[in-house]
Enzyme design. Structure first.
Site, PDB file in Angstrom:
ATOM      1  N   ASP A  56       0.811  -1.208   0.000  1.00 14.61           N
ATOM      2  CA  ASP A  56       0.000   0.000   0.000  1.00 14.61           C
ATOM      3  C   ASP A  56       0.850   1.265   0.000  1.00 14.61           C
ATOM      4  O   ASP A  56       0.499   2.262  -0.627  1.00 14.61           O
ATOM      5  CB  ASP A  56      -0.930   0.004   1.221  1.00 14.61           C
ATOM      6  CG  ASP A  56      -2.087  -0.969   1.068  1.00 14.61           C
ATOM      7  OD1 ASP A  56      -2.247  -1.535  -0.025  1.00 14.61           O
ATOM      8  OD2 ASP A  56      -2.826  -1.172   2.044  1.00 14.61           O
ATOM      9  N   GLY A  57       1.986   1.226   0.694  1.00 16.99           N
ATOM     10  CA  GLY A  57       2.855   2.405   0.721  1.00 16.99           C
ATOM     11  C   GLY A  57       3.378   2.762  -0.656  1.00 16.99           C
ATOM     12  O   GLY A  57       3.485   3.946  -1.009  1.00 16.99           O
ATOM     13  N   ASP A 160      -0.950  13.832  20.670  1.00 19.94           N
ATOM     14  CA  ASP A 160       0.315  13.502  20.025  1.00 19.94           C
ATOM     15  C   ASP A 160       0.303  13.890  18.553  1.00 19.94           C
ATOM     16  O   ASP A 160       1.351  13.870  17.901  1.00 19.94           O
ATOM     17  CB  ASP A 160       0.596  12.000  20.149  1.00 19.94           C
ATOM     18  CG  ASP A 160       1.012  11.606  21.563  1.00 19.94           C
ATOM     19  OD1 ASP A 160       1.166  12.506  22.407  1.00 19.94           O
ATOM     20  OD2 ASP A 160       1.180  10.401  21.809  1.00 19.94           O
ATOM     21  N   SER A 176      -5.332   2.564  13.119  1.00 24.02           N
ATOM     22  CA  SER A 176      -4.464   2.307  14.265  1.00 24.02           C
ATOM     23  C   SER A 176      -4.729   3.283  15.407  1.00 24.02           C
ATOM     24  O   SER A 176      -4.548   2.944  16.581  1.00 24.02           O
ATOM     25  CB  SER A 176      -2.992   2.412  13.844  1.00 24.02           C
ATOM     26  OG  SER A 176      -2.676   1.468  12.850  1.00 24.02           O
TER      27      SER A 176
END
Length: 274
Positions: A56-57, A160, A176
């Site tokens: 996918d990257g 974050d 995620s």
């Protein structure tokens, strides 16, 4: 289709075996074939189809690099999950034959455009098929940022980071981070905070026509914050207090070639069972 462009991730196809397998098959059937290595320079091409070898990257990088070329993409899964790769190596020749004969459909996926307005008056622009992620640079620290939608203040966040994702990107970092899965053909923009420091901060789904501004204010004790915006995990733009990133639905689309009439839910079930 008469001209095929093979976009190869050499880390996934180390000996170029799959690349050469595809090129030989297509050339033996009278097709024109060009090969582009992931780390190589681009040359002008008028290819009818780009076959992306990797995971996918690799598909994401190919889509971003060819955003101006408008070449339909189909992926061969040499990675792991492969949500965006249509072809498995075991079915390669069958898939190639269907591409040659025109036995396929196309699906357009929305992209995001992000433009950073920097304190020195400069601007920097990027595109993403999956997501644009605001994350910290340097030492571990909580990021403070303010979000506006269509000029109206939405909320200030301490987290974050923040993921701004398309439906295609919902299966990536967004998943995620606890964000929901979205059918990739949908048209919407989603905001998912990364490890928010408040219990009531969850994903927010917005219209694809909304204009999102992410403002980087001063940090704790009025210190200067240094963060970065990452476009599909590749192209990055450094940001600091006083800078602003504007994100909108891009006028450009990524076109995927589909061979299998398999629903997103079927694909999802298969991937989650692996």
């Amino acid at each position: 289709m008469k001209h095929f462009l093979i976009y190869t991730n050499k880390h996934k196809d180390r000996d170029m075996a799959t690349t050469n397998r595809i090129r030989t098959y297509l050339e033996e059937r009278g097709q024109k074939v060009s090969v582009k290595l992931e780390e190589g320079d681009w040359e002008d091409t008028n290819a009818d189809c780009m076959i992306v070898l990797g995971g996918d990257g690799t598909v994401l990088r190919a889509a971003r690099e060819t955003v101006e070329m408008n070449i339909p993409i189909i992926g061969v899964n040499l990675g792991t999950l492969g949500y965006m790769t249509e072809i498995e190596p075991a079915n390669l020749e069958e898939a190639l034959e269907r591409l040659i004969s025109g036995d396929y459909e196309k699906e357009s996926r929305m992209m995001l455009n992000g433009r950073a307005y920097l304190g020195d008056g400069q601007t920097e622009e990027g595109w993403a098929l999956n997501d644009i992620v605001i994350s910290r640079r340097g030492s571990l620290q909580i990021i403070r940022f303010n979000i506006y939608v269509n000029g109206q203040f939405l909320n200030d966040y301490s987290a974050d980071g923040m993921i701004v994702t398309t439906p295609t990107g919902s299966t990536g970092y967004n998943l995620s981070a606890g964000g929901p899965l979205i059918e990739p053909g949908a048209r919407l923009i989603m905001l998912t905070p990364i490890c928010p420091h408040m219990l009531n901060q969850r994903s927010i789904i917005l219209s694809p026509e909304d204009v999102i501004d992410i403002e980087i204010p001063r940090g704790r004790e009025e210190g200067v914050q240094t963060v970065e915006a990452s476009f599909d995990g590749s192209h990055t733009v450094p940001l600091r207090s006083g800078d602003r990133l504007r994100i909108v639905k891009s006028e450009k689309m990524t076109e995927f070639i589909q061979l299998n009439q398999v629903s997103f839910l079927e694909v999802l079930h298969k991937k989650m069972a692996e």
